[in-house]
Write an enzyme that holds these catalytic residues in place. Sequence first.
Site, short mmCIF file in Angstrom:
data_model
loop_
_atom_site.label_atom_id
_atom_site.label_comp_id
_atom_site.label_asym_id
_atom_site.label_seq_id
_atom_site.Cartn_x
_atom_site.Cartn_y
_atom_site.Cartn_z
N ASP A 18 0.83 -1.21 0.00
CA ASP A 18 0.00 0.00 0.00
C ASP A 18 0.87 1.27 0.00
O ASP A 18 1.98 1.26 0.54
CB ASP A 18 -0.90 -0.03 1.24
N HIS A 35 2.72 3.00 -8.90
CA HIS A 35 2.60 1.54 -9.11
C HIS A 35 3.84 1.00 -9.83
O HIS A 35 4.31 -0.09 -9.54
CB HIS A 35 1.33 1.23 -9.91
N LEU A 129 11.89 -20.06 -4.14
CA LEU A 129 10.86 -19.22 -3.53
C LEU A 129 9.58 -19.42 -4.33
O LEU A 129 9.62 -19.53 -5.56
CB LEU A 129 11.28 -17.74 -3.61
C1 FPP Z 1 -1.78 -0.04 -3.40
O1 FPP Z 1 -1.45 1.32 -3.39
C2 FPP Z 1 -1.46 -0.55 -4.71
C3 FPP Z 1 -2.34 -1.16 -5.53
C4 FPP Z 1 -3.72 -1.49 -5.17
C5 FPP Z 1 -1.92 -1.47 -6.90
C6 FPP Z 1 -1.18 -2.72 -7.13
C7 FPP Z 1 0.24 -2.74 -6.75
C8 FPP Z 1 1.20 -2.61 -7.62
C9 FPP Z 1 0.88 -2.29 -9.03
C10 FPP Z 1 2.61 -2.78 -7.19
C11 FPP Z 1 3.16 -4.07 -7.64
C12 FPP Z 1 3.25 -4.10 -9.07
C13 FPP Z 1 3.34 -5.15 -9.84
C14 FPP Z 1 3.37 -4.94 -11.31
C15 FPP Z 1 3.41 -6.52 -9.35
P1 FPP Z 1 -2.58 2.43 -3.49
O2 FPP Z 1 -2.82 2.76 -4.91
O3 FPP Z 1 -3.80 1.96 -2.75
O4 FPP Z 1 -1.86 3.61 -2.77
P2 FPP Z 1 -2.56 4.76 -1.88
O5 FPP Z 1 -3.16 4.07 -0.68
O6 FPP Z 1 -1.41 5.63 -1.53
O7 FPP Z 1 -3.58 5.42 -2.77
#
Ligand code: FPP
Length: 250
Positions: A18, A35, A129
């Site tokens: 997050d 992201h 892993l």
């Molecule tokens: C959470 O941060 C992130 C997500 C829901 C998006 C998914 C995560 C990634 C894309 C990172 C890993 C990437 C890959 C390609 C495996 P948020 O958007 O909720 O952040 P915020 O709480 O600051 O808004």
Amino acid sequence: MPINFTGQSKLHVAVIMDGNGRWATERGLPRIAGHQAGSESLRRVVRAAPELGVSTLTAYAFSCDNWKRPAEEVDAIMALLAWYLADEIPRLLEDRVRLSVIGRRDRLPEALVAVIHQAESATSGCDKLHLRLAIDYSGRESILTATGQCAGRDVTMERFEQILAATNRGGAQPVDLLVRTGGEQRLSDFLLWECAYAELVFTRRMWPEFTGQDLTKAIHDFRRRERRFGDVPAALANRPDTHSRERWLH
Ligand code: FPP
């Protein structure tokens, strides 16, 4: 210097990645840049994990509730996931990382589903892993789906775990340690069954800034805790700490 975790391996660590959006916004960048940076953090953590005794790492990439986000962000995350998986295959093979994706596939773009199959089959023989990416995943939904397959039978916890493992496709191993970055302190529908006795570590660090050292710190914190699984402290019971998953299940 590497830390010696001899005899303390085979940990299942789960991460809620997050803080990507906030990290980007604070820098005047579009959320997708967060992201993108988050995908690099995941790469670092995957590299660090085996040395720390982690045998399974489950990362929450996209929840069933994330479809509520603006279409532009959803499309960008789907494209990033497809790009990440395709780009990552040679590195996963080199590092002997087996990749599985847990969650629904029927709502994912075809190109992403194709690259998921490709990455899963290319890495199926890897044994250092097990990286499980949760995409279009909901803990409640996976429990509900598994329950539907019990068809009125009287199932044991162990049998249910097997059914859930098959539902997930990538197993349903109990989580030892769950780490959530970004300062929030909740599970957000992630691995609800598997986290029954997980130790929880919450950090204010935003996911794009999370490093192998942060994972080391979280695992140190975890190692200091006594896991009792509902029992009394080992010292009170006057016996060595014999708590284990097997003991919990039988
Ligand atoms: C959470 O941060 C992130 C997500 C829901 C998006 C998914 C995560 C990634 C894309 C990172 C890993 C990437 C890959 C390609 C495996 P948020 O958007 O909720 O952040 P915020 O709480 O600051 O808004």
